[in-house]
Design an enzyme around this catalytic site. Structure first.
Site, PDB file in Angstrom:
ATOM      1  N   ASN A 113      15.177  -5.948  -5.703  1.00  0.00           N
ATOM      2  CA  ASN A 113      14.530  -5.329  -6.858  1.00  0.00           C
ATOM      3  C   ASN A 113      15.264  -5.772  -8.134  1.00  0.00           C
ATOM      4  OD1 ASN A 113      14.140  -3.399  -8.988  1.00  0.00           O
ATOM      5  ND2 ASN A 113      13.149  -2.058  -7.515  1.00  0.00           N
TER       6      ASN A 113
ATOM      7  N   HIS B 266      16.560  -3.887 -12.957  1.00  0.00           N
ATOM      8  CA  HIS B 266      17.664  -3.590 -13.877  1.00  0.00           C
ATOM      9  C   HIS B 266      18.214  -4.823 -14.590  1.00  0.00           C
ATOM     10  CE1 HIS B 266      17.083   0.491 -13.133  1.00  0.00           C
ATOM     11  NE2 HIS B 266      17.248   0.354 -11.833  1.00  0.00           N
TER      12      HIS B 266
ATOM     13  N   HIS C  99       9.146  -2.903 -10.414  1.00  0.00           N
ATOM     14  CA  HIS C  99       8.426  -1.656 -10.699  1.00  0.00           C
ATOM     15  C   HIS C  99       7.982  -1.655 -12.152  1.00  0.00           C
ATOM     16  CE1 HIS C  99       8.656   3.066 -10.676  1.00  0.00           C
ATOM     17  NE2 HIS C  99       7.447   2.602 -10.961  1.00  0.00           N
TER      18      HIS C  99
ATOM     19  N   ARG D 298       6.848   0.400 -14.735  1.00  0.00           N
ATOM     20  CA  ARG D 298       6.739   1.833 -15.026  1.00  0.00           C
ATOM     21  C   ARG D 298       5.724   2.068 -16.138  1.00  0.00           C
ATOM     22  NH1 ARG D 298      10.771   5.082 -12.793  1.00  0.00           N
ATOM     23  NH2 ARG D 298       9.918   6.700 -14.147  1.00  0.00           N
TER      24      ARG D 298
ATOM     25  N   ARG E 290       9.939   0.895 -19.277  1.00  0.00           N
ATOM     26  CA  ARG E 290      11.349   0.950 -19.695  1.00  0.00           C
ATOM     27  C   ARG E 290      12.163  -0.243 -19.193  1.00  0.00           C
ATOM     28  NH1 ARG E 290      13.231   6.199 -16.238  1.00  0.00           N
ATOM     29  NH2 ARG E 290      11.356   6.952 -17.219  1.00  0.00           N
TER      30      ARG E 290
ATOM     31  N   GLU F  27       5.735  -2.371  -7.343  1.00  0.00           N
ATOM     32  CA  GLU F  27       5.854  -0.908  -7.280  1.00  0.00           C
ATOM     33  C   GLU F  27       5.144  -0.298  -8.463  1.00  0.00           C
ATOM     34  OE1 GLU F  27       9.827   0.492  -7.219  1.00  0.00           O
ATOM     35  OE2 GLU F  27      10.277  -0.499  -5.344  1.00  0.00           O
TER      36      GLU F  27
ATOM     37  N   THR G 107      15.972  16.426  -8.000  1.00  0.00           N
ATOM     38  CA  THR G 107      16.039  15.884  -6.652  1.00  0.00           C
ATOM     39  C   THR G 107      14.919  14.876  -6.515  1.00  0.00           C
ATOM     40  OG1 THR G 107      16.585  18.121  -5.995  1.00  0.00           O
ATOM     41  CG2 THR G 107      16.263  16.530  -4.232  1.00  0.00           C
TER      42      THR G 107
ATOM     43  N   GLU H 175       7.520   3.444   2.998  1.00  0.00           N
ATOM     44  CA  GLU H 175       8.909   3.168   2.657  1.00  0.00           C
ATOM     45  C   GLU H 175       9.634   4.496   2.595  1.00  0.00           C
ATOM     46  OE1 GLU H 175       9.810   0.129  -0.128  1.00  0.00           O
ATOM     47  OE2 GLU H 175      11.642   1.131  -0.813  1.00  0.00           O
TER      48      GLU H 175
ATOM     49  N   HIS I  99      16.279   2.813  -1.707  1.00  0.00           N
ATOM     50  CA  HIS I  99      16.722   3.634  -2.835  1.00  0.00           C
ATOM     51  C   HIS I  99      18.187   4.015  -2.665  1.00  0.00           C
ATOM     52  CE1 HIS I  99      16.772   6.127  -6.360  1.00  0.00           C
ATOM     53  NE2 HIS I  99      15.603   5.624  -6.653  1.00  0.00           N
TER      54      HIS I  99
END
Ligand code: PXP
Length: 248
Positions: free
Chosen positions: A11, A14, A47, A49, A53, A74, A105, A155, A198
């Protein structure tokens, strides 16, 4: 590929987070994706979003053009994202909860309560040839619902297991691991392909990689962080080595 194979999806979100911190074009997530595929990634995960972001629409356009490994796209279950996915028809679509980072959470998608809507949401994606995955907690009810709506893949969310490990709550960690183990077997028995991801790190990956039903791990934040210290290629190579060792 032999049946026992375990794929690594890298992924690259970032890399885009760091780029966006300066509002410039550097570092380029596409360059990271190229390096990752050369370093042994079996797929690239990104992903898009709703708030953009990190990954941008242009990044997805670029990934669709340059990748020689499959893209796992994603996205939240929104009409906007569905339209983007249908335009690109990526190899895989992974449906994740919206605004999930606002929750204390972090969990998986609530499929059981939204079965009807999600069944209609994923049907056109499947018809377009995308492999549809649903990101869910290790919860039998959610897995059954994912199966009923026609997802090919689930997943499993490994965040609670990884958090418990990082915080030294080892009894919780072991309980989370046991749920993940049981639910991997349960989903596999239903005919679903099982993925997980994750929060995975070098310390936590092997317990999950050892589950024989798991066919793919999607890992991002730790690998991009580790790339700062040892470079992206060695960071991915070490993850691949640990996965293979756990699998052997
Ligand atoms: N799998 C899914 C469905 C995700 O949403 C994410 C995070 O975007 C990951 C895997 C990767 O998690 P991490 O970045 O913590 O490795």
């Amino acid at each position: 590929m032999p049946d026992n194979s375990l794929r690594l999806g890298v992924n690259i979100d970032h890399v885009a987070t760091v780029r966006n911190a300066r509002g410039s074009a550097y570092p380029d997530p596409l360059r990271a994706a190229r390096i990752a595929q050369e370093a042994g990634a079996d797929g690239i995960t990104a992903h898009l979003r709703e708030d953009r972001r990190h990954i941008s629409d242009a990044d997805i356009d670029g990934l669709m053009e340059v990748l020689s490994v499959p893209l796992n796209f994603e996205m939240a279950a929104t009409p906007e994202m569905q339209a983007i996915a249908l335009r690109h028809k990526p190899h895989a679509v992974c449906v994740v909860p919206e605004k999930r980072e606002e929750r204390t959470t972090e969990g998986g998608l609530e499929v059981a309560r939204e079965e009807n809507r999600l069944a209609h949401f994923i049907a056109p994606l499947r018809e377009a040839g995308c492999r549809v995955s649903i990101f869910i907690a290790a919860d039998q009810r959610q897995i059954e619902a994912a199966h009923r709506i026609g997802a090919q893949v689930i997943e499993l969310h490994t965040g609670a297991y990884c958090d418990a490990h990082a915080e030294g709550r080892f009894a919780d960690r072991d309980a989370e691991l046991e749920s993940l183990r049981e639910m991997s077997a349960f989903a596999h028995a239903l005919g679903l392909e099982v993925h997980a991801g994750h929060g995975l790190t070098y310390d936590t990956v092997q317990s999950i990689a050892a589950f024989p039903e798991v066919r793919e791990l999607n890992i991002g934040h730790f690998l991009i962080g580790e790339a700062i210290f040892r470079g992206l290629t060695p960071a991915i190579a070490e993850m691949r080595r640990l996965m293979d060792e756990a699998r052997a």
